[in-house]
Motif scaffolding. Sequence first.
Motif, PDB file in Angstrom:
ATOM      1  N   PHE A 404       0.841  -1.194   0.000  1.00 30.18           N
ATOM      2  CA  PHE A 404       0.000   0.000   0.000  1.00 30.18           C
ATOM      3  C   PHE A 404       0.879   1.248   0.000  1.00 30.18           C
ATOM      4  O   PHE A 404       1.996   1.225   0.522  1.00 30.18           O
ATOM      5  N   PRO A 405       0.347   2.341  -0.589  1.00 30.42           N
ATOM      6  CA  PRO A 405      -0.989   2.529  -1.174  1.00 30.42           C
ATOM      7  C   PRO A 405      -1.111   1.930  -2.570  1.00 30.42           C
ATOM      8  O   PRO A 405      -0.154   1.887  -3.330  1.00 30.42           O
ATOM      9  N   TRP A 406      -2.345   1.475  -2.886  1.00 32.71           N
ATOM     10  CA  TRP A 406      -2.647   0.923  -4.198  1.00 32.71           C
ATOM     11  C   TRP A 406      -3.251   2.002  -5.101  1.00 32.71           C
ATOM     12  O   TRP A 406      -3.913   2.919  -4.622  1.00 32.71           O
ATOM     13  N   SER A 407      -3.045   1.821  -6.393  1.00 32.29           N
ATOM     14  CA  SER A 407      -3.647   2.746  -7.356  1.00 32.29           C
ATOM     15  C   SER A 407      -4.912   2.166  -7.993  1.00 32.29           C
ATOM     16  O   SER A 407      -5.412   2.699  -8.984  1.00 32.29           O
ATOM     17  N   VAL A 408      -5.430   1.078  -7.417  1.00 34.09           N
ATOM     18  CA  VAL A 408      -6.657   0.477  -7.927  1.00 34.09           C
ATOM     19  C   VAL A 408      -7.781   1.512  -7.893  1.00 34.09           C
ATOM     20  O   VAL A 408      -7.899   2.289  -6.955  1.00 34.09           O
ATOM     21  N   GLY A 409      -8.601   1.534  -8.935  1.00 33.36           N
ATOM     22  CA  GLY A 409      -9.682   2.511  -9.030  1.00 33.36           C
ATOM     23  C   GLY A 409      -9.343   3.723  -9.859  1.00 33.36           C
ATOM     24  O   GLY A 409     -10.188   4.593 -10.089  1.00 33.36           O
ATOM     25  N   GLU A 410      -8.110   3.789 -10.352  1.00 34.57           N
ATOM     26  CA  GLU A 410      -7.649   4.972 -11.092  1.00 34.57           C
ATOM     27  C   GLU A 410      -8.454   5.194 -12.371  1.00 34.57           C
ATOM     28  O   GLU A 410      -8.816   6.320 -12.697  1.00 34.57           O
ATOM     29  N   ASP A 411      -8.751   4.111 -13.089  1.00 36.63           N
ATOM     30  CA  ASP A 411      -9.496   4.227 -14.351  1.00 36.63           C
ATOM     31  C   ASP A 411     -10.917   3.669 -14.225  1.00 36.63           C
ATOM     32  O   ASP A 411     -11.515   3.218 -15.196  1.00 36.63           O
ATOM     33  N   MET A 412     -11.450   3.736 -13.023  1.00 35.98           N
ATOM     34  CA  MET A 412     -12.753   3.134 -12.743  1.00 35.98           C
ATOM     35  C   MET A 412     -13.866   4.166 -12.870  1.00 35.98           C
ATOM     36  O   MET A 412     -13.645   5.366 -12.686  1.00 35.98           O
ATOM     37  N   THR A 413     -15.057   3.695 -13.175  1.00 34.36           N
ATOM     38  CA  THR A 413     -16.204   4.597 -13.248  1.00 34.36           C
ATOM     39  C   THR A 413     -16.585   5.083 -11.857  1.00 34.36           C
ATOM     40  O   THR A 413     -16.179   4.504 -10.841  1.00 34.36           O
ATOM     41  N   LEU A 414     -17.377   6.145 -11.818  1.00 34.07           N
ATOM     42  CA  LEU A 414     -17.833   6.696 -10.541  1.00 34.07           C
ATOM     43  C   LEU A 414     -18.602   5.650  -9.749  1.00 34.07           C
ATOM     44  O   LEU A 414     -18.395   5.484  -8.534  1.00 34.07           O
ATOM     45  N   GLU A 415     -19.479   4.930 -10.409  1.00 37.63           N
ATOM     46  CA  GLU A 415     -20.266   3.897  -9.739  1.00 37.63           C
ATOM     47  C   GLU A 415     -19.366   2.790  -9.196  1.00 37.63           C
ATOM     48  O   GLU A 415     -19.566   2.290  -8.083  1.00 37.63           O
ATOM     49  N   GLY A 416     -18.363   2.423  -9.975  1.00 33.59           N
ATOM     50  CA  GLY A 416     -17.442   1.373  -9.542  1.00 33.59           C
ATOM     51  C   GLY A 416     -16.657   1.780  -8.310  1.00 33.59           C
ATOM     52  O   GLY A 416     -16.455   0.969  -7.383  1.00 33.59           O
ATOM     53  N   ARG A 417     -16.181   3.025  -8.262  1.00 33.30           N
ATOM     54  CA  ARG A 417     -15.422   3.491  -7.097  1.00 33.30           C
ATOM     55  C   ARG A 417     -16.289   3.498  -5.848  1.00 33.30           C
ATOM     56  O   ARG A 417     -15.830   3.156  -4.759  1.00 33.30           O
ATOM     57  N   ARG A 418     -17.541   3.909  -5.998  1.00 38.27           N
ATOM     58  CA  ARG A 418     -18.434   3.942  -4.836  1.00 38.27           C
ATOM     59  C   ARG A 418     -18.717   2.530  -4.322  1.00 38.27           C
ATOM     60  O   ARG A 418     -18.743   2.287  -3.112  1.00 38.27           O
ATOM     61  N   GLN A 419     -18.911   1.601  -5.247  1.00 39.86           N
ATOM     62  CA  GLN A 419     -19.125   0.209  -4.847  1.00 39.86           C
ATOM     63  C   GLN A 419     -17.911  -0.327  -4.089  1.00 39.86           C
ATOM     64  O   GLN A 419     -18.035  -0.947  -3.026  1.00 39.86           O
ATOM     65  N   LEU A 420     -16.747  -0.087  -4.655  1.00 38.52           N
ATOM     66  CA  LEU A 420     -15.519  -0.596  -4.055  1.00 38.52           C
ATOM     67  C   LEU A 420     -15.262   0.050  -2.691  1.00 38.52           C
ATOM     68  O   LEU A 420     -14.806  -0.621  -1.749  1.00 38.52           O
ATOM     69  N   ALA A 421     -15.565   1.346  -2.573  1.00 43.20           N
ATOM     70  CA  ALA A 421     -15.373   2.041  -1.300  1.00 43.20           C
ATOM     71  C   ALA A 421     -16.237   1.432  -0.207  1.00 43.20           C
ATOM     72  O   ALA A 421     -15.773   1.176   0.917  1.00 43.20           O
ATOM     73  N   LEU A 422     -17.503   1.180  -0.510  1.00 42.96           N
ATOM     74  CA  LEU A 422     -18.410   0.581   0.475  1.00 42.96           C
ATOM     75  C   LEU A 422     -18.014  -0.859   0.800  1.00 42.96           C
ATOM     76  O   LEU A 422     -18.086  -1.280   1.960  1.00 42.96           O
TER      77      LEU A 422
END
Length: 451
Positions: A404-422
Amino acid sequence: MVCLLGVACLRGWGRWRNSEYQQFISILEETRKNHTPSNKKKLACYDFDFSHWPADFSWEEVSNPKLLSKAGVSLLKPEPKLRGAADRVLNSLRTLPCHIVSFLIAHSFGRRMLYPGSVYLLQRAMRPMLQQGQARLIEEFEGQRNKLVACDGNEIDTMFVDRRRDEGQHGQTLVICCEGNAGFYEVGCMNTPLEGGYSVLGWNHPGFAGSTGVPFPQNEANAMDVVIQFAVHKLGFQLSDIVVYAWSIGGFTASWAVMSYPEIQALVLDASFDDLLPLALKVMPDSWSCLTYGRFCVFCDLNTHEFFLRYQGPVLLIRRTKDEIITTTGPEDIMSNRGNNLLLKLLQFRYPKVMTDDGVRAIRAWLAASNHVEEAAVYSSYEVDDDWCVSVLQSYKTEGDVFFPWSVGEDMTLEGRRQLALFLARKYMRNFDSTHCTPLPYSEFAAPWRL
């Protein structure tokens, strides 16, 4: 032996003419000469001043490169230096009165307010309860009491329960327990992992019960260090076999431990907080704000998040939804719980590309849920696909950097980032519908999530 008159006592009052008292003296002297497990077991049958208990382990027995000197382990950060000599002198003169007053506050009632368990009157009132708790650990769980000598000379009172010979799956894992500011291993959070069949090592803060010294941050870290060294070099556990479990203010030493020994298997923080300052401001008069903001926090700096953010291993945060202690406004406002800040800071460090403004807002909506029903409703409203989240994280871990830190989510959609955050929030934090001081049942004590 004459010096022991009036110090040692049986469960009852010892006298030289009392045969049991004479037997105790004989066992104590024999244990000092021949410190064997059998002699220690006999000695544990008596209740006497722990200062006369022979030392079982000292920091000097092992070579520890983390020790800078006998003064203590690496902990306190040097203050930032001003550029010019004149500026340094003027700043020192300007802050000297505040420094002196804060020093006096921290070393008098400030320390006692922060660690009420170090107050003699409280310990005296709790003595019967502590004796019963200690007897239970020894008689029911075959606990082994040990005295450890830290690098600052403080003697640390510990209790070890060995489950490695049991048939259960958890006995090979050692859970080191870090108590709260009025907690003792005799009646504290040791009971939770014991219920789960783990091997457990509990210890008392400096100045608590049989431990000597005062519980300032440096002394706390020194004590934690010798406890870990004892677990590895004397008890025979590997760092990868150790889980550090802390309740409330114990999160400070637990976080220091995983920062200093990153090979530790996992960290569990129950009802803990990120920073002492907001909680100190809640109880300090407004007129003392300059002292609270200033030098007092130098003497009592408990910025837990600064330590545990450097740890790369599995972490579980347990939030009490009715916590009345680590909230800045009260238990009715769950968003003022400082455990929320621990979660947000951890996720923002580990997954910065996921924790955009939208990701943070989604997690705050989830944190605002005061029960499991509301929590599930928020989770489902964002249509979180757990399988998709796991596949995304596993794919990144396989292809990218494991640290860590990871850069996962860098090219992700807004919906995808919110899902992953939760998804990540629910994996790193569990809610327990209870107040601050309710003992944690084993059903709520889980191994931290691993990808």
